[in-house]
Design a protein around this motif. Structure first.
Motif, mmCIF file in Angstrom:
data_model
loop_
_atom_site.group_PDB
_atom_site.id
_atom_site.type_symbol
_atom_site.label_atom_id
_atom_site.label_comp_id
_atom_site.label_asym_id
_atom_site.label_seq_id
_atom_site.Cartn_x
_atom_site.Cartn_y
_atom_site.Cartn_z
ATOM 1 N N MET A 1 0.844 -1.177 0.000
ATOM 2 C CA MET A 1 0.000 0.000 0.000
ATOM 3 C C MET A 1 0.888 1.240 0.000
ATOM 4 S SD MET A 1 -3.298 0.508 0.193
ATOM 5 C CE MET A 1 -4.651 0.684 1.267
ATOM 6 N N ALA A 2 0.621 2.147 -0.917
ATOM 7 C CA ALA A 2 1.403 3.379 -1.018
ATOM 8 C C ALA A 2 1.042 4.331 0.112
ATOM 9 C CB ALA A 2 1.139 4.047 -2.353
ATOM 10 N N LYS A 3 1.990 5.187 0.448
ATOM 11 C CA LYS A 3 1.737 6.189 1.476
ATOM 12 C C LYS A 3 0.675 7.166 0.969
ATOM 13 C CE LYS A 3 6.340 6.200 3.472
ATOM 14 N NZ LYS A 3 7.531 7.006 3.736
ATOM 15 N N GLU A 4 -0.101 7.671 1.884
ATOM 16 C CA GLU A 4 -1.185 8.597 1.511
ATOM 17 C C GLU A 4 -0.636 9.860 0.856
ATOM 18 O OE1 GLU A 4 -4.507 7.951 1.612
ATOM 19 O OE2 GLU A 4 -3.826 5.964 2.206
ATOM 20 N N LYS A 53 -5.918 2.677 -8.350
ATOM 21 C CA LYS A 53 -6.911 3.506 -7.669
ATOM 22 C C LYS A 53 -7.176 3.026 -6.232
ATOM 23 C CE LYS A 53 -8.070 5.967 -11.340
ATOM 24 N NZ LYS A 53 -6.810 6.325 -11.920
ATOM 25 N N LEU A 54 -6.956 1.751 -5.980
ATOM 26 C CA LEU A 54 -7.264 1.194 -4.663
ATOM 27 C C LEU A 54 -6.055 1.169 -3.728
ATOM 28 C CD1 LEU A 54 -9.488 -1.762 -5.865
ATOM 29 C CD2 LEU A 54 -10.215 0.465 -5.067
ATOM 30 N N THR A 55 -4.913 0.736 -4.234
ATOM 31 C CA THR A 55 -3.745 0.581 -3.371
ATOM 32 C C THR A 55 -2.685 1.650 -3.572
ATOM 33 O OG1 THR A 55 -2.638 -0.875 -4.947
ATOM 34 C CG2 THR A 55 -4.034 -1.912 -3.285
ATOM 35 N N GLY A 56 -2.676 2.301 -4.741
ATOM 36 C CA GLY A 56 -1.675 3.310 -5.024
ATOM 37 C C GLY A 56 -0.392 2.732 -5.594
ATOM 38 N N ARG A 57 -0.393 1.440 -5.904
ATOM 39 C CA ARG A 57 0.801 0.783 -6.434
ATOM 40 C C ARG A 57 1.172 1.395 -7.792
ATOM 41 N NH1 ARG A 57 3.647 -4.172 -6.252
ATOM 42 N NH2 ARG A 57 4.255 -4.887 -8.323
ATOM 43 N N PRO A 58 2.453 1.807 -7.972
ATOM 44 C CA PRO A 58 2.846 2.453 -9.218
ATOM 45 C C PRO A 58 3.211 1.488 -10.338
ATOM 46 C CG PRO A 58 4.661 2.521 -7.682
ATOM 47 C CD PRO A 58 3.516 1.874 -6.967
ATOM 48 N N ARG A 59 3.522 0.256 -10.017
ATOM 49 C CA ARG A 59 3.949 -0.696 -11.040
ATOM 50 C C ARG A 59 2.854 -1.707 -11.331
ATOM 51 N NH1 ARG A 59 10.212 -2.071 -10.184
ATOM 52 N NH2 ARG A 59 10.941 0.054 -9.875
ATOM 53 N N GLY A 60 2.902 -2.280 -12.525
ATOM 54 C CA GLY A 60 1.928 -3.299 -12.896
ATOM 55 C C GLY A 60 0.530 -2.734 -13.055
ATOM 56 N N TYR A 61 0.429 -1.525 -13.559
ATOM 57 C CA TYR A 61 -0.861 -0.838 -13.712
ATOM 58 C C TYR A 61 -1.556 -1.308 -14.980
ATOM 59 C CZ TYR A 61 -4.087 3.101 -14.245
ATOM 60 O OH TYR A 61 -5.200 3.879 -14.392
ATOM 61 N N MET A 62 -2.842 -1.640 -14.875
ATOM 62 C CA MET A 62 -3.640 -2.057 -16.032
ATOM 63 C C MET A 62 -4.589 -0.916 -16.387
ATOM 64 S SD MET A 62 -4.426 -5.938 -14.864
ATOM 65 C CE MET A 62 -4.972 -6.521 -16.443
ATOM 66 N N ARG A 63 -4.336 -0.266 -17.516
ATOM 67 C CA ARG A 63 -5.108 0.915 -17.904
ATOM 68 C C ARG A 63 -6.594 0.639 -18.068
ATOM 69 N NH1 ARG A 63 -1.865 4.723 -22.124
ATOM 70 N NH2 ARG A 63 0.030 4.857 -20.903
ATOM 71 N N VAL A 70 -1.933 -6.971 -9.234
ATOM 72 C CA VAL A 70 -2.163 -7.729 -8.011
ATOM 73 C C VAL A 70 -3.620 -7.575 -7.557
ATOM 74 C CG1 VAL A 70 -1.449 -8.007 -5.615
ATOM 75 C CG2 VAL A 70 0.241 -7.406 -7.349
ATOM 76 N N THR A 71 -4.077 -6.330 -7.531
ATOM 77 C CA THR A 71 -5.459 -6.043 -7.139
ATOM 78 C C THR A 71 -6.435 -6.649 -8.137
ATOM 79 O OG1 THR A 71 -4.655 -3.950 -6.256
ATOM 80 C CG2 THR A 71 -7.025 -4.204 -6.426
ATOM 81 N N PHE A 72 -6.080 -6.568 -9.426
ATOM 82 C CA PHE A 72 -6.928 -7.137 -10.473
ATOM 83 C C PHE A 72 -7.119 -8.638 -10.250
ATOM 84 C CE2 PHE A 72 -7.272 -9.416 -14.499
ATOM 85 C CZ PHE A 72 -8.432 -8.866 -15.003
ATOM 86 N N ARG A 73 -6.037 -9.329 -9.970
ATOM 87 C CA ARG A 73 -6.107 -10.782 -9.786
ATOM 88 C C ARG A 73 -6.986 -11.140 -8.583
ATOM 89 N NH1 ARG A 73 -2.810 -15.248 -7.656
ATOM 90 N NH2 ARG A 73 -3.077 -16.965 -9.114
#
Length: 89
Positions: A1-4, A53-63, A70-73
């Motif tokens: 989870m990314a920092k706020e 949009k949910l976790t803020g993760r910058p890598r592995g983004y699915m447009r 990860v969230t998608f799976r």
């Protein structure tokens, strides 16, 4: 989870890009690069980075979905994304 703070910074950049988009196009068309240089650096669309949009993760983004792989799976296996199912052949 990314920092706020990182998520908030990215949202702030998006607002800044939207705010200066028209002025940026106008200056580019006129070829006024000195005035372009005086605009805020974060107003450049190149500085934007896609984040989940949910976790803020910058890598592995699915447009297509706006979330990370990860969230998608997790959501797909839980049946929370309509029309998506695990492949088998």
């Amino acid at each position: 989870m990314a920092k706020e703070g990182l998520k908030a910074r990215e949202i702030k950049r998006q607002r800044l890009v939207a705010k200066f988009a028209a002025k940026r196009e106008e200056l580019k068309a006129a070829g006024d690069y000195q005035a372009l240089d005086k605009l805020p650096k974060n107003a450049s669309p190149v500085r934007l980075h896609n984040r989940c949009k949910l976790t803020g993760r910058p890598r592995g983004y699915m447009r297509q979905f706006g979330i990370s792989r990860v969230t998608f799976r997790e959501m797909a296996l839980a049946g929370k994304i309509p029309g998506v199912k695990k492949a088998s052949w």
